[in-house]
Design an enzyme around this catalytic site. Structure first.
Site, PDB file in Angstrom:
ATOM      1  N   GLU A 140      34.175  62.329  73.412  1.00 42.41           N
ATOM      2  CA  GLU A 140      34.655  62.064  72.049  1.00 42.41           C
ATOM      3  C   GLU A 140      35.787  61.022  72.069  1.00 42.41           C
ATOM      4  OE1 GLU A 140      34.746  61.868  69.070  1.00 42.41           O
ATOM      5  OE2 GLU A 140      33.749  63.468  67.998  1.00 42.41           O
ATOM      6  N   HIS A 141      36.287  60.705  70.881  1.00 38.74           N
ATOM      7  CA  HIS A 141      37.209  59.571  70.668  1.00 38.74           C
ATOM      8  C   HIS A 141      38.486  59.604  71.538  1.00 38.74           C
ATOM      9  CE1 HIS A 141      40.136  62.096  68.550  1.00 38.74           C
ATOM     10  NE2 HIS A 141      39.071  62.779  68.185  1.00 38.74           N
ATOM     11  N   ASP A 142      39.001  58.443  71.822  1.00 38.76           N
ATOM     12  CA  ASP A 142      40.320  58.260  72.444  1.00 38.76           C
ATOM     13  C   ASP A 142      40.464  58.927  73.811  1.00 38.76           C
ATOM     14  OD1 ASP A 142      41.602  56.753  70.242  1.00 38.76           O
ATOM     15  OD2 ASP A 142      41.235  58.611  69.128  1.00 38.76           O
TER      16      ASP A 142
END
Ligand code: UDP
Length: 219
Positions: A140-142
């Site tokens: 998932e993000h980041d």
């Protein structure tokens, strides 16, 4: 002389699972080239799942302008050793992504990655060399992921997680989302056991198991 040739290094479980992904990628891109298995356990050439399988020395001696190799061996130390040898020999690491893998925005991914079917990498993610994401895993993000990191099938790596070099995440493990100011960190060379639910950072070199994941003490 063949202009470009391709190979999947490792003809055991990991390699035989990734070969179809590699073959489909060449087909998708309209590349017509020879696609070999490399495996050092072989003295002589064999056929494995319809592909010629040879040892590295034989592959090295093949005549071609460019050679591209996906290292399809789950053990990250072996991946690093082989990647270093390929670099010495001027052979390129090859990244292979399944037809149905999903790549969203602003992803930096190092050479030699293997993204199996149903893998999703979402947005604003940095990943190092020779990453393996097995079936149905997601990032998932980041997230920031180091070199030679391995995800077994079904790993759920949520947002704002940092995973250091050579970490191994077992089948179906779930890693809790961190925050931008305090990412959850999986330390260098740590092992997360299958099905573990990781709720806090994991120090380098340890093995964690269970729900919530705890350090497995060596007896
Ligand atoms: N292997 C190799 N060269 C090496 C180390 C390993 O060709 O320097 C091959 C080994 O012969 C075996 C494969 O890599 O066929 C690794 O297979 P294994 O079943 O251990 O693991 P997996 O396929 O799950 O990565």
């Amino acid at each position: 002389m063949n202009a470009n040739i391709y190979a999947v290094y490792g003809a055991s479980g990991c390699g035989r699972s990734l070969m179809p992904v590699a073959r489909q990628q060449l087909q998708r891109l309209g590349v017509q080239a020879d696609l070999y298995f490399i495996d050092d356990s072989l003295e002589d050439s064999q056929t494995v799942n319809g592909h010629i399988a040879i040892n590295y020395q034989t592959f090295k001696n093949l005549d071609a302008t460019d050679k591209h190799v996906l290292i399809a061996i789950a053990n990250s130390q072996i991946r690093e050793k082989i990647a270093n040898q390929l670099s010495i020999d001027g052979i390129q690491l090859w990244t292979v992504k399944a037809d149905n893998s999903v790549m969203m925005d602003n992803i930096e991914i190092g050479e030699g990655a293997a993204l199996s079917p149903f893998v999703s990498i979402t947005s604003n993610i940095k990943i190092g060399k020779c990453f393996h994401a097995n079936l149905y895993s997601y990032v998932e993000h980041d997230c920031i992921i180091g070199d030679y990191v391995t995800f077994a099938p079904g790993v759920k790596c949520n947002g704002n997680i940092h995973i250091e070099d050579h970490a191994y995440i077992g089948t179906g493990a779930v890693i809790k989302q961190g925050t931008p100011d305090k990412p959850l960190v999986i330390g260098k060379g740590a092992i997360v056991g299958m099905g573990a639910v990781v709720t806090k950072s994991v120090p380098p070199g340890v093995t964690v198991v269970g729900n919530p994941a705890r350090i497995l003490e060596k007896k």
